[in-house]
Design an enzyme around this catalytic site. Structure first.
Site, PDB file in Angstrom:
ATOM      1  N   MET A 281      -7.592   6.155  -8.741  1.00  0.00           N
ATOM      2  CA  MET A 281      -6.859   5.184  -7.932  1.00  0.00           C
ATOM      3  C   MET A 281      -7.507   3.804  -8.069  1.00  0.00           C
ATOM      4  O   MET A 281      -8.720   3.662  -7.867  1.00  0.00           O
ATOM      5  CB  MET A 281      -6.854   5.603  -6.464  1.00  0.00           C
ATOM      6  CG  MET A 281      -6.110   6.900  -6.173  1.00  0.00           C
ATOM      7  SD  MET A 281      -4.361   6.852  -6.603  1.00  0.00           S
ATOM      8  CE  MET A 281      -3.775   5.551  -5.509  1.00  0.00           C
TER       9      MET A 281
ATOM     10  N   HIS B 268       1.944  13.580  -7.133  1.00  0.00           N
ATOM     11  CA  HIS B 268       0.642  13.154  -6.627  1.00  0.00           C
ATOM     12  C   HIS B 268       0.594  13.438  -5.130  1.00  0.00           C
ATOM     13  O   HIS B 268       1.255  12.771  -4.337  1.00  0.00           O
ATOM     14  CB  HIS B 268       0.489  11.650  -6.934  1.00  0.00           C
ATOM     15  CG  HIS B 268      -0.717  11.004  -6.344  1.00  0.00           C
ATOM     16  ND1 HIS B 268      -0.877   9.628  -6.294  1.00  0.00           N
ATOM     17  CD2 HIS B 268      -1.845  11.509  -5.786  1.00  0.00           C
ATOM     18  CE1 HIS B 268      -2.018   9.326  -5.738  1.00  0.00           C
ATOM     19  NE2 HIS B 268      -2.630  10.453  -5.413  1.00  0.00           N
TER      20      HIS B 268
ATOM     21  N   MET C  50      -0.912  13.215  -1.741  1.00  0.00           N
ATOM     22  CA  MET C  50      -1.828  12.511  -0.837  1.00  0.00           C
ATOM     23  C   MET C  50      -1.689  13.165   0.530  1.00  0.00           C
ATOM     24  O   MET C  50      -1.152  12.583   1.481  1.00  0.00           O
ATOM     25  CB  MET C  50      -1.483  11.018  -0.798  1.00  0.00           C
ATOM     26  CG  MET C  50      -1.855  10.291  -2.068  1.00  0.00           C
ATOM     27  SD  MET C  50      -1.247   8.585  -2.125  1.00  0.00           S
ATOM     28  CE  MET C  50       0.273   8.840  -3.031  1.00  0.00           C
TER      29      MET C  50
ATOM     30  N   ASP D 271      -3.675   4.513 -11.307  1.00  0.00           N
ATOM     31  CA  ASP D 271      -2.569   4.265 -10.376  1.00  0.00           C
ATOM     32  C   ASP D 271      -2.982   3.193  -9.387  1.00  0.00           C
ATOM     33  O   ASP D 271      -3.945   3.356  -8.647  1.00  0.00           O
ATOM     34  CB  ASP D 271      -2.225   5.571  -9.643  1.00  0.00           C
ATOM     35  CG  ASP D 271      -1.069   5.430  -8.667  1.00  0.00           C
ATOM     36  OD1 ASP D 271      -0.503   4.325  -8.546  1.00  0.00           O
ATOM     37  OD2 ASP D 271      -0.729   6.438  -8.027  1.00  0.00           O
TER      38      ASP D 271
ATOM     39  N   GLY E 291       2.341   0.955  -1.516  1.00  0.00           N
ATOM     40  CA  GLY E 291       2.661   0.340  -2.791  1.00  0.00           C
ATOM     41  C   GLY E 291       2.384  -1.157  -2.747  1.00  0.00           C
ATOM     42  O   GLY E 291       2.203  -1.758  -1.687  1.00  0.00           O
TER      43      GLY E 291
ATOM     44  N   SER F 285       6.447   4.918 -10.646  1.00  0.00           N
ATOM     45  CA  SER F 285       6.411   5.524  -9.320  1.00  0.00           C
ATOM     46  C   SER F 285       7.720   5.270  -8.596  1.00  0.00           C
ATOM     47  O   SER F 285       8.105   4.117  -8.377  1.00  0.00           O
ATOM     48  CB  SER F 285       5.254   4.955  -8.499  1.00  0.00           C
ATOM     49  OG  SER F 285       5.372   5.366  -7.145  1.00  0.00           O
TER      50      SER F 285
ATOM     51  N   SER G 136       6.187  -1.169  -8.514  1.00  0.00           N
ATOM     52  CA  SER G 136       6.917  -2.433  -8.408  1.00  0.00           C
ATOM     53  C   SER G 136       6.984  -3.166  -9.739  1.00  0.00           C
ATOM     54  O   SER G 136       7.983  -3.834 -10.031  1.00  0.00           O
ATOM     55  CB  SER G 136       6.279  -3.324  -7.331  1.00  0.00           C
ATOM     56  OG  SER G 136       4.898  -3.509  -7.561  1.00  0.00           O
TER      57      SER G 136
ATOM     58  N   HIS H 276       6.682   9.588 -11.592  1.00  0.00           N
ATOM     59  CA  HIS H 276       5.537   9.743 -10.685  1.00  0.00           C
ATOM     60  C   HIS H 276       6.052   9.816  -9.249  1.00  0.00           C
ATOM     61  O   HIS H 276       6.728   8.902  -8.774  1.00  0.00           O
ATOM     62  CB  HIS H 276       4.568   8.574 -10.848  1.00  0.00           C
ATOM     63  CG  HIS H 276       3.267   8.771 -10.123  1.00  0.00           C
ATOM     64  ND1 HIS H 276       2.234   9.530 -10.637  1.00  0.00           N
ATOM     65  CD2 HIS H 276       2.837   8.318  -8.923  1.00  0.00           C
ATOM     66  CE1 HIS H 276       1.216   9.525  -9.781  1.00  0.00           C
ATOM     67  NE2 HIS H 276       1.569   8.803  -8.734  1.00  0.00           N
TER      68      HIS H 276
ATOM     69  N   GLY I  53      -1.830   5.067  -0.330  1.00  0.00           N
ATOM     70  CA  GLY I  53      -1.049   5.033   0.898  1.00  0.00           C
ATOM     71  C   GLY I  53       0.016   3.970   0.959  1.00  0.00           C
ATOM     72  O   GLY I  53       0.955   4.071   1.732  1.00  0.00           O
TER      73      GLY I  53
END
Length: 214
Positions: A136, A63, A65, A174, A143, A7, A197, A30, A141
């Protein structure tokens, strides 16, 4: 083979081209798009996806959101997304279906996303037509959240249904994916792992990507 989708939410946005180059051994880029309505944060939009498309040949896993994603899916496809996923919670079932139809009409892969509180059954109306289902394992919303192991039962249920009804569909996880949790995700049936991360904070990014494949 297990696929890894780093990501870019965890990348250095001032050096995004460089940081996308650093994940070249992964399978997807991502891209987390947040609107400040469906989730509290605001991240990136269509122009950034178009810019990313110019600097990498890697598939872009976008993705969304955002509320009412049907308004924007075509623009994200045109910007260079290869795969666009929409949250089943973000609109009515009819509008989610319309969004998937628009993605497919653009010749792109479409998928649905389930938040932690959404049951596996919410995927059933779309199961046989999507190319990916994303579960999820954190609240969307932000990380860096802690992995929610209780979502693995949902992953296992979806894996069973996918194998029965749409074996070509990928099953993605994810949230909180790390060297400590990747094996749990794979054992439950996921074949695509999103990691932010855990990848970008690693001293050796290619080695970390290989490690996450299990």
């Amino acid at each position: 083979m297990i696929k890894i989708a780093p990501s870019i939410l965890s990348a250095d946005f001032a050096n995004l081209e460089r940081d996308i180059g650093r994940i070249a051994s992964a399978d997807y880029v991502h891209v987390d798009v947040m609107d400040g309505l469906f989730v509290p944060n605001i991240t990136i939009g269509i122009p950034v996806v178009a810019s990313i498309r110019k600097v990498t040949q890697m598939p872009l896993d976008v993705h969304l959101m955002i509320v009412e994603p049907v308004r924007y899916v075509e623009q994200f496809c045109d910007a260079g997304a290869d795969l666009v996923t929409v949250h089943v919670e973000s609109d009515t079932p009819e509008k989610i279906q319309e969004a998937l139809d628009k993605i497919h009409a653009k010749g792109k892969r479409g998928g649905i996303v389930l938040k932690p509180g959404t049951p596996a059954e919410a995927a059933l109306p779309y199961l046989e037509q999507v190319e990916l289902i994303l579960v999820m394992t954190v609240e969307p919303g932000f990380g860096g959240q802690k992995f929610m192991a209780d979502q693995m039962e949902k992953v296992s249920t979806l894996r069973k249904w996918i194998d029965e009804k749409n074996p070509a569909c990928e099953l993605e996880v994810d949230g909180g994916v790390s060297p400590e949790t990747c094996g749990t995700c794979i054992a439950a049936g996921a074949n695509v792992l999103v990691a932010g991360s855990a990848v970008y904070k690693a001293e050796d990014i290619p080695a970390r990507i290989a490690q996450l494949r299990g």
